[in-house]
Write an enzyme that holds these catalytic residues in place. Structure first.
Site, PDB file in Angstrom:
ATOM      1  N   SER A 158       0.841  -1.183   0.000  1.00 28.29           N
ATOM      2  CA  SER A 158       0.000   0.000   0.000  1.00 28.29           C
ATOM      3  C   SER A 158       0.878   1.235   0.000  1.00 28.29           C
ATOM      4  O   SER A 158       2.105   1.162   0.003  1.00 28.29           O
ATOM      5  CB  SER A 158      -0.939  -0.007   1.198  1.00 28.29           C
ATOM      6  N   LYS A 159       0.196   2.349   0.004  1.00 25.82           N
ATOM      7  CA  LYS A 159       0.845   3.645  -0.090  1.00 25.82           C
ATOM      8  C   LYS A 159       1.949   3.852   0.943  1.00 25.82           C
ATOM      9  O   LYS A 159       2.977   4.455   0.663  1.00 25.82           O
ATOM     10  CB  LYS A 159      -0.251   4.679   0.183  1.00 25.82           C
ATOM     11  N   ARG A 160       1.706   3.371   2.144  1.00 21.36           N
ATOM     12  CA  ARG A 160       2.631   3.671   3.233  1.00 21.36           C
ATOM     13  C   ARG A 160       3.800   2.703   3.335  1.00 21.36           C
ATOM     14  O   ARG A 160       4.713   2.917   4.114  1.00 21.36           O
ATOM     15  CB  ARG A 160       1.870   3.703   4.566  1.00 21.36           C
ATOM     16  N   ASP A 161       3.780   1.640   2.554  1.00 22.51           N
ATOM     17  CA  ASP A 161       4.851   0.659   2.703  1.00 22.51           C
ATOM     18  C   ASP A 161       6.182   1.176   2.185  1.00 22.51           C
ATOM     19  O   ASP A 161       6.227   2.008   1.287  1.00 22.51           O
ATOM     20  CB  ASP A 161       4.465  -0.640   1.995  1.00 22.51           C
TER      21      ASP A 161
END
Ligand code: GLU
Length: 445
Positions: free
Chosen positions: A219-222
């Site tokens: 996801s975006k935060r990985d």
């Protein structure tokens, strides 16, 4: 049939590595087949659209070298460079969607319901011959069977993703839709829409997802999820391209480091893998290190200077020969340019940042007189080059009856502030007698 493919990102303010890889696969396929690569910004969700969000995508694609082939001519100062083509923006194509919706309405294939417009979805199973996934037969789920129809224009007049995506693919003559497997679940709707417009759908090629090392969906935060990380951390764009292409594609030969022209020559859809890819930061760093090692000298210097400047280290106050010689001692030693300021900042800084634990360990009462002897030897070394410095240090160690290592560590620490870095004798030669003696004197105080 001449191939026409597209990358159709929604501007979210972020270019995900998965999106970058989708763009890359489309671009490579277009270049491999001599077809066209189109960039279409899916910006119908007005609330989320900003120029910055679009620029993130355009800059990311430019950095990767994925040039697009057509689109309206632009001369907008904030947009692509003057004279550039494209990209297409869905927000500028409203009239097309409206015309297509009217056609569906007039043929009884769509109808109004509570202010919205719904498409009459096929009741028959839809078969998708996906070039990667294989044949997929989509039956209506029980829930869908009650009301398979879906909204194509919302009650506020906004056309919905499924509609605009299909209308554009149709009007742009897209022959192959290469996109992430997360869109496979939308494809039956898209195929039904193409059929309603009386045309064959394009070929579909759904590419496997990119997962985190632990197998969860990225996801975006990985870590590593945003392309901008690589730009900021000074990765080599070609290395990122090379790494991304291997996420879901294999050249079926015993080589992984492949230049862009080699990729263009080899890339084709049958070698796209069926299983999900796992993102591996260590491998990307290894790949980047490989590219850094073989970069042409001028490009290497340029990227080094850029990385140093970003860390607040100005190189332009130093003679060019000094800068180049300093950077030459770093070649082949780094995995990313972001490591450079920590590795070689001492060449360009007046005040060194000492590692306090190393100071305690190295500058002992026992070592001080030894370092003083070495300092006096270095004052007389002639010429002041790595070979004579090495001989000078070993001689002094011999006179003192200690191993060279006893002098090597405190010398490195005194001259660089660190316990590791470029080859000691080479870095001393580059620093030059004046700086080396001054730094040894400062350490002895
Ligand atoms: N805008 C969609 C996305 O970003 C495009 C999907 C497609 O490629 O058809 O996921």
């Amino acid at each position: 049939m001449s191939v026409r493919v597209r990358f159709a990102p929604s501007p979210t303010g972020f270019l995900h590595v998965g999106g970058a890889r989708t763009a890359l696969f489309n671009w490579l396929y277009a270049r491999h087949t001599g077809g066209k690569f189109i960039l279409r910004v899916e910006d119908t969700d007005a609330a989320r659209n900003t120029q910055e969000a679009v620029d993130v995508i355009l800059n990311g694609l430019r950095w990767l070298g994925l040039n697009w082939d057509e689109g309206p001519l632009t001369s907008d100062a904030t947009g692509p460079a003057k004279g550039d083509r494209g990209p297409y923006f869905q927000s500028q194509r409203r009239a097309n969607y409206q015309r297509r919706v009217e056609a569906l309405l007039s043929r009884g294939l769509a109808y109004e319901r509570e202010g919205a417009i719904k498409f009459k979805m096929s009741r028959e199973p839809v078969v998708i011959d996906d070039l990667i996934v294989g044949q997929v037969r989509r039956e209506l789920t029980d829930r869908e069977a009650e009301d398979p129809d879906f909204v194509i224009v919302r009650s506020d007049g906004q056309p919905v993703f499924h509609l605009v995506n299909v209308v554009d693919d149709l009007e742009m003559g897209i022959t192959h839709v290469i996109r992430g497997e997360d869109h496979l679940s939308n494809t039956a709707k898209h195929v039904a829409l193409f059929q309603a417009f009386g045309v064959h759908p394009p070929h579909y090629a759904h590419i496997p997802l990119i997962l985190n090392p632990d197998g969860t969906k990225m996801s975006k935060r990985d870590q590593g999820a945003s392309l901008s990380t690589y730009v900021e951390e000074g990765y080599v764009a070609e290395a990122v391209v090379n790494y991304l292409v291997l996420l879901g594609w294999s050249p079926k030969e015993n080589r992984e480091v492949l230049s862009v022209p080699e990729l263009v020559e080899r890339f084709d859809l049958p070698q796209v893998l069926r299983h999900n890819a796992r993102f591996d930061m260590a491998k990307l760093q290894w790949m980047n290190g490989e590219y850094m090692r073989t970069l042409p000298a001028d490009r290497f210097y340029e990227l080094c200077v850029h990385a140093l400047a970003k860390a607040g280290l100005q190189t332009n106050a130093f003679p060019l020969a000094y800068v180049k010689a300093a950077l030459d001692t770093c070649k082949g030693k780094l995995k990313t340019f972001a490591e450079l300021p920590g590795y070689a900042g001492f060449y360009f800084a007046d005040a060194l940042d000492f590692d306090p634990a190393a100071v305690v360990q190295s500058f002992t009462a026992e070592n001080r007189p030894r370092l003083q002897r070495l300092r006096d030897a270095f004052a007389k070394v002639e010429p002041f080059n790595y070979a004579f410095l090495e001989a000078g240090l070993k001689n002094t160690a011999g006179e003192l009856g200690v191993k060279p290592g006893v002098l090597v560590h405190p010398t490195r620490l005194a001259c660089t502030g660190k316990t590791a870095g470029p080859s000691l004798y080479h870095l001393l030669e580059v620093l030059g007698r004046e700086k080396v003696l001054a730094r040894l004197d400062a350490a002895l105080k």
